[in-house]
Scaffold this motif. Sequence first.
Motif, PDB file in Angstrom:
ATOM      1  N   ALA A 138       0.843  -1.207   0.000  1.00 15.82           N
ATOM      2  CA  ALA A 138       0.000   0.000   0.000  1.00 15.82           C
ATOM      3  C   ALA A 138       0.871   1.248   0.000  1.00 15.82           C
ATOM      4  CB  ALA A 138      -0.898  -0.011   1.238  1.00 15.82           C
ATOM      5  N   ILE A 139       0.481   2.214  -0.815  1.00 19.81           N
ATOM      6  CA  ILE A 139       1.197   3.508  -0.856  1.00 19.81           C
ATOM      7  C   ILE A 139       0.150   4.598  -0.632  1.00 19.81           C
ATOM      8  CG2 ILE A 139       2.566   5.084  -2.295  1.00 19.81           C
ATOM      9  CD1 ILE A 139       3.715   2.678  -3.743  1.00 19.81           C
ATOM     10  N   THR A 140       0.421   5.476   0.338  1.00 17.77           N
ATOM     11  CA  THR A 140      -0.605   6.440   0.751  1.00 17.77           C
ATOM     12  C   THR A 140      -0.086   7.879   0.660  1.00 17.77           C
ATOM     13  OG1 THR A 140       0.099   6.024   3.025  1.00 17.77           O
ATOM     14  CG2 THR A 140      -1.859   4.841   2.262  1.00 17.77           C
ATOM     15  N   PRO A 141      -1.002   8.843   0.563  1.00 14.86           N
ATOM     16  CA  PRO A 141      -0.625  10.249   0.381  1.00 14.86           C
ATOM     17  C   PRO A 141      -0.572  11.013   1.703  1.00 14.86           C
ATOM     18  CG  PRO A 141      -2.958  10.012   0.044  1.00 14.86           C
ATOM     19  CD  PRO A 141      -2.455   8.661   0.478  1.00 14.86           C
ATOM     20  N   TRP A 142      -0.164  12.284   1.606  1.00 15.87           N
ATOM     21  CA  TRP A 142       0.001  13.115   2.799  1.00 15.87           C
ATOM     22  C   TRP A 142      -1.259  13.896   3.159  1.00 15.87           C
ATOM     23  CZ3 TRP A 142      -1.369  17.809   1.080  1.00 15.87           C
ATOM     24  CH2 TRP A 142      -1.223  18.045  -0.295  1.00 15.87           C
ATOM     25  N   ASN A 143      -2.224  14.025   2.223  1.00 15.71           N
ATOM     26  CA  ASN A 143      -3.322  14.968   2.499  1.00 15.71           C
ATOM     27  C   ASN A 143      -4.308  14.454   3.540  1.00 15.71           C
ATOM     28  OD1 ASN A 143      -4.276  13.106   0.650  1.00 15.71           O
ATOM     29  ND2 ASN A 143      -5.539  14.565  -0.464  1.00 15.71           N
ATOM     30  N   LYS A 166       3.785   1.967   2.696  1.00 14.46           N
ATOM     31  CA  LYS A 166       4.741   3.069   2.584  1.00 14.46           C
ATOM     32  C   LYS A 166       3.951   4.381   2.608  1.00 14.46           C
ATOM     33  CE  LYS A 166       6.043   5.480  -0.681  1.00 14.46           C
ATOM     34  NZ  LYS A 166       5.980   6.725   0.098  1.00 14.46           N
ATOM     35  N   PRO A 167       4.081   5.148   3.684  1.00 13.54           N
ATOM     36  CA  PRO A 167       3.335   6.407   3.743  1.00 13.54           C
ATOM     37  C   PRO A 167       4.063   7.498   2.966  1.00 13.54           C
ATOM     38  CG  PRO A 167       4.649   6.158   5.730  1.00 13.54           C
ATOM     39  CD  PRO A 167       4.919   4.942   4.879  1.00 13.54           C
ATOM     40  N   ALA A 168       3.402   8.624   2.765  1.00 13.83           N
ATOM     41  CA  ALA A 168       4.037   9.754   2.086  1.00 13.83           C
ATOM     42  C   ALA A 168       5.175  10.298   2.936  1.00 13.83           C
ATOM     43  CB  ALA A 168       3.007  10.838   1.836  1.00 13.83           C
ATOM     44  N   GLU A 169       6.194  10.815   2.267  1.00 16.47           N
ATOM     45  CA  GLU A 169       7.382  11.298   2.992  1.00 16.47           C
ATOM     46  C   GLU A 169       7.085  12.521   3.862  1.00 16.47           C
ATOM     47  OE1 GLU A 169       7.016  10.403  -0.098  1.00 16.47           O
ATOM     48  OE2 GLU A 169       7.846  11.809  -1.551  1.00 16.47           O
ATOM     49  N   VAL A 203      11.419   1.991  -3.523  1.00 13.54           N
ATOM     50  CA  VAL A 203      10.535   1.140  -2.708  1.00 13.54           C
ATOM     51  C   VAL A 203       9.321   0.731  -3.544  1.00 13.54           C
ATOM     52  CG1 VAL A 203       9.024   1.121  -0.667  1.00 13.54           C
ATOM     53  CG2 VAL A 203      11.329   2.108  -0.515  1.00 13.54           C
ATOM     54  N   GLY A 204       8.768   1.691  -4.292  1.00 13.03           N
ATOM     55  CA  GLY A 204       7.628   1.388  -5.169  1.00 13.03           C
ATOM     56  C   GLY A 204       7.997   0.331  -6.196  1.00 13.03           C
ATOM     57  N   LYS A 205       9.221   0.393  -6.684  1.00 14.37           N
ATOM     58  CA  LYS A 205       9.687  -0.556  -7.687  1.00 14.37           C
ATOM     59  C   LYS A 205       9.723  -1.981  -7.109  1.00 14.37           C
ATOM     60  CE  LYS A 205      13.361  -0.271 -11.188  1.00 14.37           C
ATOM     61  NZ  LYS A 205      13.338  -1.574 -11.654  1.00 14.37           N
ATOM     62  N   MET A 227       2.143   5.021 -13.601  1.00 17.86           N
ATOM     63  CA  MET A 227       3.455   4.386 -13.652  1.00 17.86           C
ATOM     64  C   MET A 227       3.456   3.073 -12.835  1.00 17.86           C
ATOM     65  SD  MET A 227       6.853   6.024 -12.264  1.00 17.86           S
ATOM     66  CE  MET A 227       6.461   5.258 -10.724  1.00 17.86           C
ATOM     67  N   LEU A 228       2.869   3.148 -11.637  1.00 17.58           N
ATOM     68  CA  LEU A 228       2.827   1.942 -10.793  1.00 17.58           C
ATOM     69  C   LEU A 228       1.951   0.862 -11.438  1.00 17.58           C
ATOM     70  CD1 LEU A 228       2.473   3.663  -7.297  1.00 17.58           C
ATOM     71  CD2 LEU A 228       4.495   2.452  -8.136  1.00 17.58           C
ATOM     72  N   SER A 229       0.846   1.276 -12.057  1.00 17.52           N
ATOM     73  CA  SER A 229      -0.044   0.285 -12.707  1.00 17.52           C
ATOM     74  C   SER A 229       0.691  -0.421 -13.828  1.00 17.52           C
ATOM     75  CB  SER A 229      -1.280   0.957 -13.313  1.00 17.52           C
ATOM     76  OG  SER A 229      -2.000   1.623 -12.341  1.00 17.52           O
TER      77      SER A 229
HETATM   78  P1  ADP Z   1       1.171  14.095  -4.482  1.00 17.74           P
HETATM   79  O1  ADP Z   1       1.342  14.922  -5.701  1.00 17.74           O
HETATM   80  O2  ADP Z   1      -0.185  14.123  -3.885  1.00 17.74           O
HETATM   81  O3  ADP Z   1       2.277  14.172  -3.484  1.00 17.74           O
HETATM   82  P2  ADP Z   1       2.216  11.561  -5.317  1.00 17.74           P
HETATM   83  O4  ADP Z   1       1.564  10.635  -6.254  1.00 17.74           O
HETATM   84  O5  ADP Z   1       3.538  12.141  -5.672  1.00 17.74           O
HETATM   85  O6  ADP Z   1       1.118  12.647  -5.045  1.00 17.74           O
HETATM   86  O7  ADP Z   1       2.369  10.909  -3.890  1.00 17.74           O
HETATM   87  C1  ADP Z   1       1.479   9.955  -3.358  1.00 17.74           C
HETATM   88  C2  ADP Z   1       2.256   8.802  -2.783  1.00 17.74           C
HETATM   89  O8  ADP Z   1       3.007   8.221  -3.853  1.00 17.74           O
HETATM   90  C3  ADP Z   1       3.275   9.177  -1.722  1.00 17.74           C
HETATM   91  O9  ADP Z   1       3.329   8.143  -0.749  1.00 17.74           O
HETATM   92  C4  ADP Z   1       4.570   9.225  -2.497  1.00 17.74           C
HETATM   93  O10 ADP Z   1       5.691   8.956  -1.693  1.00 17.74           O
HETATM   94  C5  ADP Z   1       4.357   8.091  -3.463  1.00 17.74           C
HETATM   95  N1  ADP Z   1       5.187   8.148  -4.659  1.00 17.74           N
HETATM   96  C6  ADP Z   1       5.573   9.232  -5.377  1.00 17.74           C
HETATM   97  N2  ADP Z   1       6.364   8.875  -6.411  1.00 17.74           N
HETATM   98  C7  ADP Z   1       6.470   7.512  -6.361  1.00 17.74           C
HETATM   99  C8  ADP Z   1       7.146   6.523  -7.141  1.00 17.74           C
HETATM  100  N3  ADP Z   1       7.868   6.845  -8.190  1.00 17.74           N
HETATM  101  N4  ADP Z   1       7.005   5.222  -6.772  1.00 17.74           N
HETATM  102  C9  ADP Z   1       6.276   4.885  -5.708  1.00 17.74           C
HETATM  103  N5  ADP Z   1       5.612   5.754  -4.926  1.00 17.74           N
HETATM  104  C10 ADP Z   1       5.707   7.052  -5.246  1.00 17.74           C
END
Ligand code: ADP
Length: 473
Positions: A138-143, A166-169, A203-205, A227-229
């Motif tokens: 799971a990958i999640t955003p900051w908002n 993996k949460p947003a940075e 990490v996403g890779k 890209m992830l899809s």
């Molecule tokens: P925003 O523009 O809302 O920050 P992002 O799509 O960049 O949207 O970020 C949403 C989530 O995707 C975050 O957890 C971010 O770390 C993650 N993310 C951004 N780029 C990548 C990537 N190349 N691979 C995997 N996760 C990513």
Amino acid sequence: MFIDGQWLKCDNTFDVLNPATGEVLGQVADGDEHHATQAIEAAHRAFESWSRTTAHHRSSILYRAWQLMLERKGELAALMTAEQGKPLKAAANEVQYAADFLLWFAEEAKRAYGETIPSARPDQRFIVQHQAVGVVAAITPWNYPVSMLTRKLAPALAAGCTVILKPAEATPLCAIAVFKLLEEAGLPAGVVNLVTTSTPAPVGKVFCESPLVRKLTFTGSTAVGKMLSRDAAMQLKRVSMELGGHAPFIVFEDADPVHAAKGASLVKFLNTGQACICPNRIFVHKNVMPDFLQTLTSRIEKMRVGNGVTEGVAIGPLVDEKAVLKIDRQVNDARDKGAEVLCGGQRLTQGEFGDGYFYAPTVLARVDDSMLIYREETFGPIAPVISFDDDDDVIAMANDTHYGLAAYVYTKDLSRAFRAVEQLRFGIIGVNDINPTSAAAPFGGMKESGLGREGAREGLMEYMETKLAGYSV
Ligand code: ADP
């Protein structure tokens, strides 16, 4: 990081900042692809036994997590305001919404019903059952740094999946607080794993390339989602994608323009405009435009901007410098092409705003399709208003976007409401309603706004496979 039931420190760390003050709130572990692999292996080991527990058992742990989250509502809200910026009251509402998913899926876990299907053969029986899809990344955003986690974790756990998140940075501290609570609720080691990182791509890779991960669930931008899809498609992993939006907000000729403007002022400025369901294009019939604009502008001029911890603040900071620059570019472009700035229209930098990312809440009138803001997702406190005078035209304008997440319609005419709902190509439609979201209702988009639905009955099925057994008797 939390991997295989252990909290891990890391030699490398990164700073987490308060977007209202620029102050450093803490340092968190800066994980990499090795940690991601370790977490996936832990989740894979845990899957065998977790997926065989009863739905009732999994439900009881989610129920405990729900209780813990409600007990810690104040604490979590304060952390969210410091880390993400939304005002305290909005943060408390988000924690409630996050807890709703824990409760909803504690209940739904027990209702993952299968089916028996009559066969054309007298000696055959068809039985359909649902089973956990496997390890979920799971990958999640900051908002929405707490509710976007439980919206994925709760159904995955209810289904019997194990998870790496993996949460947003920008918001790892909220994620750490959620994982502490899940640990306390009694989840066995390896069932949930948290990898924090400042560099998400590697990490996403690993999430996309590891054969042990069977499902990827993502909330974030459309660009990253695509890209992830694409990467996940190499192994035909299941994906759920909750991506960007470009929500139309339509005020028809017969609507009450004051009521509609009140609704627009609330939903447009939700989370300082940083929600994927925020209206991005406000279409108002020309006959009700003056009353609408007057009410909207007077309400927005009164909105107090500031640090979300201050009583009475309605508009917090944006997440970072990039976000401020993007909306400033959109506002300047609109102004240059003839839009009228009725209030706001500039970055706030004086006094208490000096160290944060603040932008004045803005109303733009006379917006048209030549402007960037008409096409691009906004993600900030800007309300662009566009005039129309024909129902068919406005539906065509509303649908003229690659996005298809949320839409809003204001009318007192029942037939008009039905027609609009049927013709709009959006996954979520509010009719005279600015809050068409709930843990009980399916959330998700059409077109490039995503794939799959979160919450509701559908939310659980996103984490389950359908297995058919045909028995000869
Ligand atoms: P925003 O523009 O809302 O920050 P992002 O799509 O960049 O949207 O970020 C949403 C989530 O995707 C975050 O957890 C971010 O770390 C993650 N993310 C951004 N780029 C990548 C990537 N190349 N691979 C995997 N996760 C990513």
